[in-house]
Design an enzyme around this catalytic site. Structure first.
Site, PDB file in Angstrom:
ATOM      1  N   SER A 146      -2.141  48.826  39.542  1.00 54.43           N
ATOM      2  CA  SER A 146      -1.504  47.576  39.817  1.00 54.43           C
ATOM      3  C   SER A 146      -0.533  47.529  39.146  1.00 54.43           C
ATOM      4  O   SER A 146      -0.419  47.653  38.099  1.00 54.43           O
ATOM      5  CB  SER A 146      -2.710  46.590  39.728  1.00 54.43           C
ATOM      6  OG  SER A 146      -2.256  45.231  39.860  1.00 54.43           O
ATOM      7  N   TYR A 159      -8.864  42.482  34.759  1.00 52.26           N
ATOM      8  CA  TYR A 159      -8.454  43.436  35.529  1.00 52.26           C
ATOM      9  C   TYR A 159      -7.153  44.176  35.093  1.00 52.26           C
ATOM     10  O   TYR A 159      -6.963  45.359  35.310  1.00 52.26           O
ATOM     11  CB  TYR A 159      -8.207  42.615  36.914  1.00 52.26           C
ATOM     12  CG  TYR A 159      -7.279  43.450  38.024  1.00 52.26           C
ATOM     13  CD1 TYR A 159      -8.153  44.587  38.766  1.00 52.26           C
ATOM     14  CD2 TYR A 159      -6.080  43.148  38.383  1.00 52.26           C
ATOM     15  CE1 TYR A 159      -7.452  44.999  39.968  1.00 52.26           C
ATOM     16  CE2 TYR A 159      -5.574  43.680  39.299  1.00 52.26           C
ATOM     17  CZ  TYR A 159      -6.309  44.776  40.030  1.00 52.26           C
ATOM     18  OH  TYR A 159      -5.553  45.115  41.308  1.00 52.26           O
TER      19      TYR A 159
HETATM   20  N1  LIG Z   1      -3.820  44.352  47.597  1.00 53.82           N
HETATM   21  C1  LIG Z   1      -2.909  44.373  46.713  1.00 53.82           C
HETATM   22  O1  LIG Z   1      -1.902  43.586  46.587  1.00 53.82           O
HETATM   23  C2  LIG Z   1      -3.004  45.159  45.635  1.00 53.82           C
HETATM   24  C3  LIG Z   1      -2.429  45.073  44.579  1.00 53.82           C
HETATM   25  C4  LIG Z   1      -2.193  46.045  43.397  1.00 53.82           C
HETATM   26  C5  LIG Z   1      -3.478  46.905  43.381  1.00 53.82           C
HETATM   27  N2  LIG Z   1      -4.377  47.013  44.443  1.00 53.82           N
HETATM   28  C6  LIG Z   1      -5.475  47.952  44.087  1.00 53.82           C
HETATM   29  O2  LIG Z   1      -5.650  48.788  45.306  1.00 53.82           O
HETATM   30  C7  LIG Z   1      -6.788  49.062  45.525  1.00 53.82           C
HETATM   31  C8  LIG Z   1      -7.515  48.677  46.894  1.00 53.82           C
HETATM   32  O3  LIG Z   1      -7.033  47.273  46.982  1.00 53.82           O
HETATM   33  P1  LIG Z   1      -7.146  46.436  48.495  1.00 53.82           P
HETATM   34  O4  LIG Z   1      -6.230  45.287  48.263  1.00 53.82           O
HETATM   35  O5  LIG Z   1      -7.179  47.398  49.523  1.00 53.82           O
HETATM   36  O6  LIG Z   1      -8.912  46.076  48.212  1.00 53.82           O
HETATM   37  P2  LIG Z   1      -9.871  45.565  49.771  1.00 53.82           P
HETATM   38  O7  LIG Z   1      -8.695  45.179  50.711  1.00 53.82           O
HETATM   39  O8  LIG Z   1     -10.586  44.395  49.001  1.00 53.82           O
HETATM   40  O9  LIG Z   1     -10.725  46.828  49.913  1.00 53.82           O
HETATM   41  C9  LIG Z   1     -11.280  47.295  48.698  1.00 53.82           C
HETATM   42  C10 LIG Z   1     -12.314  48.624  48.999  1.00 53.82           C
HETATM   43  O10 LIG Z   1     -12.852  49.197  47.938  1.00 53.82           O
HETATM   44  C11 LIG Z   1     -14.363  48.783  48.369  1.00 53.82           C
HETATM   45  N3  LIG Z   1     -14.922  48.554  47.130  1.00 53.82           N
HETATM   46  C12 LIG Z   1     -14.893  47.567  46.383  1.00 53.82           C
HETATM   47  N4  LIG Z   1     -15.447  47.407  45.320  1.00 53.82           N
HETATM   48  C13 LIG Z   1     -16.357  48.503  45.496  1.00 53.82           C
HETATM   49  C14 LIG Z   1     -17.286  49.318  44.493  1.00 53.82           C
HETATM   50  N5  LIG Z   1     -17.714  48.560  43.316  1.00 53.82           N
HETATM   51  N6  LIG Z   1     -17.942  50.432  45.080  1.00 53.82           N
HETATM   52  C15 LIG Z   1     -17.542  51.016  46.159  1.00 53.82           C
HETATM   53  N7  LIG Z   1     -16.518  50.528  46.787  1.00 53.82           N
HETATM   54  C16 LIG Z   1     -15.967  49.469  46.617  1.00 53.82           C
HETATM   55  C17 LIG Z   1     -14.609  47.945  49.417  1.00 53.82           C
HETATM   56  O11 LIG Z   1     -15.597  48.132  50.402  1.00 53.82           O
HETATM   57  P3  LIG Z   1     -17.010  47.279  49.854  1.00 53.82           P
HETATM   58  O12 LIG Z   1     -16.499  45.868  49.374  1.00 53.82           O
HETATM   59  O13 LIG Z   1     -17.958  47.370  51.287  1.00 53.82           O
HETATM   60  O14 LIG Z   1     -17.643  48.015  48.744  1.00 53.82           O
HETATM   61  C18 LIG Z   1     -13.001  48.177  50.234  1.00 53.82           C
HETATM   62  O15 LIG Z   1     -13.454  49.392  51.209  1.00 53.82           O
HETATM   63  C19 LIG Z   1      -7.690  48.430  44.246  1.00 53.82           C
HETATM   64  O16 LIG Z   1      -7.951  49.322  43.276  1.00 53.82           O
HETATM   65  C20 LIG Z   1      -6.757  47.328  43.793  1.00 53.82           C
HETATM   66  O17 LIG Z   1      -6.812  46.790  42.316  1.00 53.82           O
HETATM   67  C21 LIG Z   1      -4.013  46.199  45.521  1.00 53.82           C
END
Ligand SMILES: NC(=O)c1ccc[n+]([C@@H]2O[C@H](COP(=O)([O-])OP(=O)(O)OC[C@H]3O[C@@H](n4cnc5c(N)ncnc54)[C@H](OP(=O)(O)O)[C@@H]3O)[C@@H](O)[C@H]2O)c1
Length: 266
Positions: A146, A159
């Site tokens: 991130s 985080y």
């Molecule tokens: N979106 C952003 O702006 C952003 C920015 C910087 C970095 N990121 C990083 O990108 C990655 C994905 O983010 P996203 O925004 O796509 O998240 P999201 O929309 O919340 O989706 C997260 C995914 O991970 C799964 N997950 C979460 N906790 C888990 C656990 N303990 N065990 C297994 N699966 C788990 C969720 O399914 P379940 O809840 O069903 O487990 C879901 O499939 C993360 O590492 C996040 O930190 C995102």
């Protein structure tokens, strides 16, 4: 094919044909886009998450909590069984604990939650799957971190620290496994419009009484995005696919941002 070949360098159509890919958090947001991107290019893809979904983006799903040692052990075993091995591992799943009061309000449990979910999940999965990659003398690992690893948010220090630690870990791992034909890189998303961000905006809207569009605009302004919009999950998936392909055959130990220009420094 060279010993380190994972996918041909011939471009998107069929580029990942026969390549076995595991994407954690592959049911929503960035992970779902990444899983689809690989599947559309011919890969055999397993996605993992805690919550089963009716229609996983790529058909194959493992239920596992990657924040626990049992969860990663189960996932590594099941994915290996379903795919016959893993060539490409995308450590994508992650989440952040929101701590409005800042660092002094972050309890040990908050720290351990974010370290387990964002750092130890990758450490444990890599450790479980690397022996198979070493045996076949090829493999690709990508850690999704991130922008907060470089610009820690005031209300999410555990985080940010976990993502920064993942960056350092990723670099050290790349140094160690390069001799086995394995490449390890880090992808650094900025603000990406995913369910996680939608949840955050809903919370801001509820807390502040603002309308959704005002809250969205303020979040974009606060993050500071020169391109003026949040990214799409597919924007991240494209970079991940490139780094996993042989078009990136000489790239390892690096980190790449996909953030519309959010990090304001060189
Ligand atoms: N979106 C952003 O702006 C952003 C920015 C910087 C970095 N990121 C990083 O990108 C990655 C994905 O983010 P996203 O925004 O796509 O998240 P999201 O929309 O919340 O989706 C997260 C995914 O991970 C799964 N997950 C979460 N906790 C888990 C656990 N303990 N065990 C297994 N699966 C788990 C969720 O399914 P379940 O809840 O069903 O487990 C879901 O499939 C993360 O590492 C996040 O930190 C995102």
């Amino acid at each position: 094919m060279t010993s380190a070949t994972v996918a041909s360098a011939s471009g998107p159509a069929g580029e990942f044909s026969g390549v076995r890919v595991l994407v954690t958090g592959g049911t929503k947001g960035i992970g779902a886009a990444v899983a689809l991107r690989f599947a559309e290019a011919g890969a055999d893809v397993v996605v993992a998450a805690r919550t089963p979904v009716d229609e996983p983006p790529t058909g194959r799903f493992v239920a596992a909590d990657i924040a626990t040692a049992d969860g990663t052990a189960t996932l590594a075993a099941q994915a290996t069984h379903m795919l016959g091995g893993v060539d490409v591992l995308i450590n994508n799943a992650g989440s952040q604990t929101h701590i409005p009061g800042g660092a002094l309000d972050a309890a040990d449990d908050d720290w351990y939650h974010d370290l387990d979910t964002n750092l130890m999940s990758a450490v444990r999965l890599d450790r479980a799957l690397l022996p198979g990659m070493i045996a076949q003398n090829r493999g690709v690992i990508i850690h999704i971190t991130s922008g907060q690893a470089r610009l820690p948010g005031a209300a999410s220090l555990p985080y940010a620290a976990a993502k920064a630690a993942t960056t350092v870990y990723s670099k050290g791992l790349a140094n160690e496994v390069g001799k086995h034909g394995i490449r390890v890189n880090t992808v650094v998303p900025g603000l990406i419009q995913t369910p996680a961000v939608t949840r955050r905006l809903d919370q801001i809207t509820a807390d502040s009484g603002q309308d959704a569009e005002t809250a969205r605009r303020q979040l974009i302004d606060r993050v500071g995005i020169p391109l003026g919009r949040p990214g799409r999950p597919a924007d991240v998936a494209e970079l991940v696919a490139f780094l996993a392909s042989d078009r990136a055959a000489f790239i390892t130990g690096s980190q790449y941002a996909v953030d519309g220009g959010s990090i304001p420094t060189v």
